[in-house]
Design a protein around this motif. Structure first.
Motif, PDB file in Angstrom:
ATOM      1  N   SER A  99       0.821  -1.209   0.000  1.00  0.00           N
ATOM      2  CA  SER A  99       0.000   0.000   0.000  1.00  0.00           C
ATOM      3  C   SER A  99       0.852   1.255   0.000  1.00  0.00           C
ATOM      4  CB  SER A  99      -0.957  -0.009   1.197  1.00  0.00           C
ATOM      5  OG  SER A  99      -0.236   0.016   2.405  1.00  0.00           O
ATOM      6  N   ILE A 100       2.003   1.216   0.655  1.00  0.00           N
ATOM      7  CA  ILE A 100       2.913   2.376   0.642  1.00  0.00           C
ATOM      8  C   ILE A 100       3.459   2.602  -0.770  1.00  0.00           C
ATOM      9  CG2 ILE A 100       5.155   3.209   1.433  1.00  0.00           C
ATOM     10  CD1 ILE A 100       4.480   2.039   4.158  1.00  0.00           C
ATOM     11  N   VAL A 101       3.870   1.530  -1.415  1.00  0.00           N
ATOM     12  CA  VAL A 101       4.385   1.655  -2.786  1.00  0.00           C
ATOM     13  C   VAL A 101       3.301   2.177  -3.711  1.00  0.00           C
ATOM     14  CG1 VAL A 101       5.212   0.325  -4.770  1.00  0.00           C
ATOM     15  CG2 VAL A 101       6.181  -0.083  -2.519  1.00  0.00           C
ATOM     16  N   PHE A 102       2.090   1.670  -3.584  1.00  0.00           N
ATOM     17  CA  PHE A 102       0.997   2.112  -4.422  1.00  0.00           C
ATOM     18  C   PHE A 102       0.694   3.586  -4.194  1.00  0.00           C
ATOM     19  CE2 PHE A 102      -3.557   2.581  -5.422  1.00  0.00           C
ATOM     20  CZ  PHE A 102      -3.521   2.198  -6.744  1.00  0.00           C
ATOM     21  N   SER A 103       0.724   4.043  -2.945  1.00  0.00           N
ATOM     22  CA  SER A 103       0.444   5.450  -2.678  1.00  0.00           C
ATOM     23  C   SER A 103       1.559   6.355  -3.222  1.00  0.00           C
ATOM     24  CB  SER A 103       0.253   5.685  -1.172  1.00  0.00           C
ATOM     25  OG  SER A 103       1.456   5.501  -0.484  1.00  0.00           O
ATOM     26  N   GLN A 104       2.795   5.858  -3.208  1.00  0.00           N
ATOM     27  CA  GLN A 104       3.889   6.652  -3.779  1.00  0.00           C
ATOM     28  C   GLN A 104       3.770   6.744  -5.296  1.00  0.00           C
ATOM     29  OE1 GLN A 104       6.399   8.449  -2.378  1.00  0.00           O
ATOM     30  NE2 GLN A 104       5.307   8.105  -0.449  1.00  0.00           N
ATOM     31  N   ILE A 105       3.300   5.712  -5.917  1.00  0.00           N
ATOM     32  CA  ILE A 105       3.115   5.729  -7.369  1.00  0.00           C
ATOM     33  C   ILE A 105       2.008   6.705  -7.744  1.00  0.00           C
ATOM     34  CG2 ILE A 105       2.345   4.352  -9.328  1.00  0.00           C
ATOM     35  CD1 ILE A 105       3.783   1.975  -8.077  1.00  0.00           C
ATOM     36  N   GLN A 106       0.973   6.788  -6.907  1.00  0.00           N
ATOM     37  CA  GLN A 106      -0.160   7.686  -7.167  1.00  0.00           C
ATOM     38  C   GLN A 106       0.240   9.153  -7.121  1.00  0.00           C
ATOM     39  OE1 GLN A 106      -3.782   7.095  -7.241  1.00  0.00           O
ATOM     40  NE2 GLN A 106      -3.342   5.004  -7.842  1.00  0.00           N
ATOM     41  N   THR A 107       1.224   9.498  -6.298  1.00  0.00           N
ATOM     42  CA  THR A 107       1.593  10.928  -6.152  1.00  0.00           C
ATOM     43  C   THR A 107       2.590  11.369  -7.168  1.00  0.00           C
ATOM     44  OG1 THR A 107       3.289  10.399  -4.518  1.00  0.00           O
ATOM     45  CG2 THR A 107       1.077  10.955  -3.721  1.00  0.00           C
TER      46      THR A 107
END
Length: 72
Positions: A64-72
């Protein structure tokens, strides 16, 4: 680690298939190492279940951390 924990819960047939699959991909020494890990996990099943749960939580959290970093 998660796969080892899951195969420990599913039974001996799953463990045999996992060992055969690892052997076909990585060789005999890797398959022997997985077999040893599975044997040790069977000797202390409560510890194997706890480590599997912790591994799953860490995997979900880091994903989830990696996914949120990709989103930003």
């Amino acid at each position: 680690m998660i796969l080892v924990s899951i195969s420990g819960v599913l039974g001996i047939e799953t463990q045999i298939k996992l060992i055969e699959y690892v052997e076909s991909l990585l060789g005999t020494s890797a398959a022997q190492a997985i077999a040893l890990i599975l044997d040790n996990a069977q000797q202390s099943p409560s510890l194997a279940q706890v480590s599997g749960i912790i591994s799953l939580v860490v995997l979900i959290f880091s994903g989830s951390i990696v996914f949120s970093q990709i989103q930003t």
